[in-house]
Write an enzyme that holds these catalytic residues in place. Structure first.
Site, PDB file in Angstrom:
ATOM      1  N   ASP A 149      14.113 -84.401   4.519  1.00 21.36           N
ATOM      2  CA  ASP A 149      13.499 -83.243   3.865  1.00 21.36           C
ATOM      3  C   ASP A 149      11.987 -83.206   4.126  1.00 21.36           C
ATOM      4  OD1 ASP A 149      12.840 -81.362   1.524  1.00 21.36           O
ATOM      5  OD2 ASP A 149      15.014 -81.548   1.334  1.00 21.36           O
ATOM      6  N   HIS A 213       9.577 -79.756  -2.079  1.00 26.94           N
ATOM      7  CA  HIS A 213      11.024 -79.579  -1.925  1.00 26.94           C
ATOM      8  C   HIS A 213      11.787 -80.908  -1.904  1.00 26.94           C
ATOM      9  CE1 HIS A 213      14.729 -78.517   0.386  1.00 26.94           C
ATOM     10  NE2 HIS A 213      14.608 -77.330  -0.177  1.00 26.94           N
ATOM     11  N   SER A 373      19.843 -75.625  -1.361  1.00 26.79           N
ATOM     12  CA  SER A 373      19.005 -76.832  -1.321  1.00 26.79           C
ATOM     13  C   SER A 373      19.135 -77.650  -2.592  1.00 26.79           C
ATOM     14  CB  SER A 373      17.527 -76.449  -1.198  1.00 26.79           C
ATOM     15  OG  SER A 373      17.141 -76.302   0.131  1.00 26.79           O
TER      16      SER A 373
END
Ligand code: CA
Length: 430
Positions: A149, A213, A373
């Protein structure tokens, strides 16, 4: 998210006349995606020595950045960074019988939505019966989850104790120097001083998150439980490995993703969580995922946020037909598919909470985010927690158990293969 640094060129192969040219065009992939100009992924025929390949590439101003292990394909950087030149070089290379295929280095996107709701709560945990699951197990720090990620804020108080350190790059070497900082690849994995993972976006040994994220996904997988602060992840105890390949601006490439997947396999993670996509298909990526599968490493992947049917419009990596790939759609609180979530009765396996998910973000903060996600780390976390209980199960048995334990809901019957949403408690039962 923003699209940065990439180019999309229509394939300019139409209208070619000779059979040889048509054949060359068949060997060229991914110029119909957004791609990194000035870079290519090139696979030479096995009989062709890498040194000879480097010479051919040098004639085009190319320099080999790395060779992928599973495929033997080369990631190449070219002096001329124009998209036009990159395409011309691809065509020239593909015309050679020594070249098997040439791929544009596709740009990858995160699978969270730009309009995250500002308010959120941990509704996902009760929805998947997490409290009852935690009566059975709260996890095991020896089970390693590679979070491929934007990196992970390993200093976050809700993550720090669950963050992995590489035993081969910690401690003291024969000369009495700290392995972490001795500038030696102590464990021989091809990466120097990778004591806490790797940053494939900036090519250094610090996978610190500069985006949010990855830290958010990590908190859903393994936010520390029962510590009186913040959030709790699916696992209270787990080993989180930060594998950064997406930049602060939110973009990455297929080449960096492949390198991260191969790294995760080499250090021996149990599974990877992959909340990204959009890079088109890639043979070296498929082979890297196949290599992980052969090692029993699960690959949990977001189905994508395009509201599209992946059965007819493939989304990668979730559409790769490799045994370890689990494709995840996102649901909201009432168990219906999230408005943005992609789906596919054949190619998307199950759904998990992915709207208004509250989790950890950088610098000791918390936020809500939405996307497949966010659904993906719920499933990745579930698989890690299952591994702490079902120690005897093989990869395919774990996947079968995961699918058999979903809560079937009518709204998902035509959307995902299992027709259901993750149930953590049932997944832990014998
Ligand atoms: Ca190393």
């Amino acid at each position: 998210m923003r699209k940065t640094g990439g180019y999309v060129c229509a394939v300019l192969m139409a209208g070619l006349l000779s059979a040889g040219q048509a054949q060359a065009a068949d060997k060229i992939q991914n110029f119909n995606t957004e791609f990194q100009a000035g870079e290519l992924i090139v696979k030479f025929a096995p009989h062709f020595e890498t040194s000879a390949a480097a010479k051919v590439l040098a004639e085009h101003g190319g320099k080999v950045i790395r060779q992928f292990r599973a495929s033997g394909a080369l990631h190449v950087s070219f002096a001329d960074k124009s998209a036009r030149s990159t395409m011309n070089i691809a065509e020239a290379l593909a015309a050679s019988s020594d070249v098997e295929y040439v791929e544009a280095n596709s740009i990858i996107r995160l699978e969270n939505t730009p309009n995250d709701p500002s308010l959120g709560s941990l509704w996902g945990m009760p929805k998947i019966s997490a409290e009852r699951a935690w009566e059975i197990s709260t996890g095991d720090r020896s089970i390693l989850v590679g979070v491929i990620d934007t990196g992970v804020d390993y200093n976050h108080p809700d993550l720090n104790a669950n963050y992995w350190f590489n035993p081969g790059e910690t401690g003291v070497d024969a000369n009495g120097n700290e392995k972490k900082t001795n500038r030696i690849d102590d464990d021989g994995n091809g990466y120097v001083d990778d004591f806490r993972g790797w940053d494939f976006a900036n090519n250094d040994n610090d996978p610190m998150d500069d985006h949010n994220h990855g830290t958010h996904c990590a908190g859903t997988i393994g936010g520390i439980g029962d510590n009186g602060i913040g959030v709790v992840g699916v696992n209270w105890n787990v080993g989180i490995v930060g594998l950064k390949f997406i930049s602060a601006a939110g973009s990455g490439t297929n080449a960096a993703a492949i390198a991260a997947i191969e790294y995760a396999t080499k250090i021996g993670v149990n599974l990877t969580s992959n909340s990204w996509g959009g890079g088109g298909t890639s043979e070296p990526m498929r082979l890297a995922i196949q290599e992980a599968s052969d090692a029993g490493i699960l690959f949990i992947a977001a189905a994508g946020n395009a509201t599209s049917n992946n059965d007819t419009r493939p989304s990668f990596p979730s559409n790769f037909e490799v045994a370890n790939v689990v494709a995840v759609a996102a649901t909201q609180q009432n168990d219906t598919l999230a408005s943005f979530s992609s789906y596919g009765l054949r190619t998307v396996d199950l759904a998990a909470p992915g709207v208004g998910i509250y989790s950890t973000t950088r610098s000791n903060s918390y936020a809500s985010m939405s996307g497949t996600s966010m659904a993906t780390p719920h499933v990745a976390g579930a698989v890690a927690l299952m591994m702490s209980v079902h120690k005897e199960m093989t990869m395919s048995q774990l996947i079968a158990k995961l699918y058999a334990s979903v809560d079937r809901v009518s709204s998902l019957a035509t959307k995902v293969a299992t027709g259901g949403r993750l149930n953590l408690e049932k997944a832990l039962q014998p």
